[in-house]
Design a protein around this motif. Structure first.
Motif, PDB file in Angstrom:
ATOM      1  N   ARG A  22       1.930  -1.217  -5.815  1.00 59.12           N
ATOM      2  CA  ARG A  22       2.728  -1.845  -4.879  1.00 59.12           C
ATOM      3  C   ARG A  22       2.718  -1.349  -3.577  1.00 59.12           C
ATOM      4  O   ARG A  22       2.304  -0.012  -3.489  1.00 59.12           O
ATOM      5  CB  ARG A  22       4.259  -1.674  -5.325  1.00 59.12           C
ATOM      6  N   HIS A  23       3.027  -2.154  -2.518  1.00 57.43           N
ATOM      7  CA  HIS A  23       2.869  -1.717  -1.201  1.00 57.43           C
ATOM      8  C   HIS A  23       3.888  -0.683  -0.818  1.00 57.43           C
ATOM      9  O   HIS A  23       5.001  -0.780  -1.331  1.00 57.43           O
ATOM     10  CB  HIS A  23       2.969  -2.921  -0.092  1.00 57.43           C
ATOM     11  N   LYS A  24       3.801   0.310  -0.226  1.00 60.54           N
ATOM     12  CA  LYS A  24       4.650   1.666  -0.104  1.00 60.54           C
ATOM     13  C   LYS A  24       5.896   1.098   1.056  1.00 60.54           C
ATOM     14  O   LYS A  24       7.036   1.439   0.846  1.00 60.54           O
ATOM     15  CB  LYS A  24       3.866   2.665   0.666  1.00 60.54           C
ATOM     16  N   SER A  25       5.536   0.151   2.021  1.00 61.60           N
ATOM     17  CA  SER A  25       6.582   0.065   2.910  1.00 61.60           C
ATOM     18  C   SER A  25       7.014  -1.529   3.031  1.00 61.60           C
ATOM     19  O   SER A  25       8.151  -1.879   3.254  1.00 61.60           O
ATOM     20  CB  SER A  25       6.067   0.290   4.444  1.00 61.60           C
ATOM     21  N   ILE A  85      -1.731   3.252   1.772  1.00 66.83           N
ATOM     22  CA  ILE A  85      -0.611   2.312   2.021  1.00 66.83           C
ATOM     23  C   ILE A  85      -0.138   1.548   0.613  1.00 66.83           C
ATOM     24  O   ILE A  85       1.026   1.016   0.700  1.00 66.83           O
ATOM     25  CB  ILE A  85      -1.256   0.887   2.769  1.00 66.83           C
ATOM     26  N   MET A  86      -0.627   2.074  -0.603  1.00 67.46           N
ATOM     27  CA  MET A  86      -0.234   1.492  -1.542  1.00 67.46           C
ATOM     28  C   MET A  86       0.264   2.633  -2.524  1.00 67.46           C
ATOM     29  O   MET A  86      -0.104   3.771  -2.500  1.00 67.46           O
ATOM     30  CB  MET A  86      -1.415   0.734  -2.488  1.00 67.46           C
ATOM     31  N   ARG A  87       1.221   2.358  -3.413  1.00 65.74           N
ATOM     32  CA  ARG A  87       1.795   3.334  -4.417  1.00 65.74           C
ATOM     33  C   ARG A  87       1.278   3.001  -5.644  1.00 65.74           C
ATOM     34  O   ARG A  87       1.392   1.707  -6.233  1.00 65.74           O
ATOM     35  CB  ARG A  87       3.169   3.454  -4.393  1.00 65.74           C
ATOM     36  N   ILE A  88       0.299   3.712  -6.471  1.00 65.20           N
ATOM     37  CA  ILE A  88      -0.059   3.278  -7.929  1.00 65.20           C
ATOM     38  C   ILE A  88       0.630   4.250  -8.650  1.00 65.20           C
ATOM     39  O   ILE A  88       1.081   5.602  -8.760  1.00 65.20           O
ATOM     40  CB  ILE A  88      -1.571   3.962  -7.541  1.00 65.20           C
ATOM     41  N   MET A  89       0.873   3.553  -9.706  1.00 68.08           N
ATOM     42  CA  MET A  89       1.744   4.239 -10.941  1.00 68.08           C
ATOM     43  C   MET A  89       1.124   3.985 -12.202  1.00 68.08           C
ATOM     44  O   MET A  89       0.555   2.682 -12.427  1.00 68.08           O
ATOM     45  CB  MET A  89       3.345   3.768 -10.957  1.00 68.08           C
ATOM     46  N   CYS A  90       1.289   4.983 -13.196  1.00 70.83           N
ATOM     47  CA  CYS A  90       0.738   4.778 -14.499  1.00 70.83           C
ATOM     48  C   CYS A  90       1.716   5.088 -15.568  1.00 70.83           C
ATOM     49  O   CYS A  90       2.139   6.225 -15.438  1.00 70.83           O
ATOM     50  CB  CYS A  90      -0.612   5.445 -14.744  1.00 70.83           C
ATOM     51  N   ILE A 108       6.248  -7.882  -0.897  1.00 72.28           N
ATOM     52  CA  ILE A 108       5.112  -8.101  -1.460  1.00 72.28           C
ATOM     53  C   ILE A 108       5.377  -7.766  -3.057  1.00 72.28           C
ATOM     54  O   ILE A 108       5.461  -6.518  -3.121  1.00 72.28           O
ATOM     55  CB  ILE A 108       3.834  -7.186  -0.841  1.00 72.28           C
ATOM     56  N   SER A 109       4.884  -8.553  -3.864  1.00 68.49           N
ATOM     57  CA  SER A 109       5.230  -8.406  -5.146  1.00 68.49           C
ATOM     58  C   SER A 109       4.130  -7.462  -5.835  1.00 68.49           C
ATOM     59  O   SER A 109       3.112  -7.370  -5.388  1.00 68.49           O
ATOM     60  CB  SER A 109       4.972  -9.612  -5.976  1.00 68.49           C
ATOM     61  N   PRO A 110       4.837  -6.396  -6.743  1.00 72.27           N
ATOM     62  CA  PRO A 110       3.698  -5.497  -7.239  1.00 72.27           C
ATOM     63  C   PRO A 110       2.799  -6.213  -7.952  1.00 72.27           C
ATOM     64  O   PRO A 110       2.985  -7.304  -8.632  1.00 72.27           O
ATOM     65  CB  PRO A 110       4.725  -4.839  -8.157  1.00 72.27           C
ATOM     66  N   LEU A 111       1.787  -5.487  -8.240  1.00 72.70           N
ATOM     67  CA  LEU A 111       0.546  -5.891  -9.192  1.00 72.70           C
ATOM     68  C   LEU A 111       0.274  -5.130 -10.386  1.00 72.70           C
ATOM     69  O   LEU A 111       0.314  -3.970 -10.312  1.00 72.70           O
ATOM     70  CB  LEU A 111      -0.873  -6.169  -8.139  1.00 72.70           C
ATOM     71  N   ASP A 112       0.197  -5.743 -11.473  1.00 67.34           N
ATOM     72  CA  ASP A 112      -0.273  -5.107 -12.749  1.00 67.34           C
ATOM     73  C   ASP A 112      -1.703  -5.144 -13.084  1.00 67.34           C
ATOM     74  O   ASP A 112      -2.047  -6.236 -13.044  1.00 67.34           O
ATOM     75  CB  ASP A 112       0.598  -5.342 -14.057  1.00 67.34           C
TER      76      ASP A 112
END
Length: 58
Positions: free
Chosen positions: A12-15, A41-46, A19-23
């Protein structure tokens, strides 16, 4: 790089919250490459997964 079960990476975009998150599903042996700008610019989570064998024994 992933080994074993499919893992879902959420991006997902940090700011920009509009913008919808992407799986992004990564299957065994998948490799996800990201440039430095993307990581800035993006936050990546697992999501961590529980061990299946521990769940089945309870």
């Amino acid at each position: 790089m992933t080994f074993g079960d499919t893992q879902i990476f959420k991006v997902r975009h940090k700011s920009k919250k509009d913008i919808s998150p992407l799986d992004v599903p990564l299957t065994h042996g998948s490799l996800l490459l990201m440039g430095i700008r993307c990581r800035r610019i993006m936050r990546i989570m697992c999501r961590k997964r529980r061990d299946r064998s521990a769940q089945e024994s309870t």
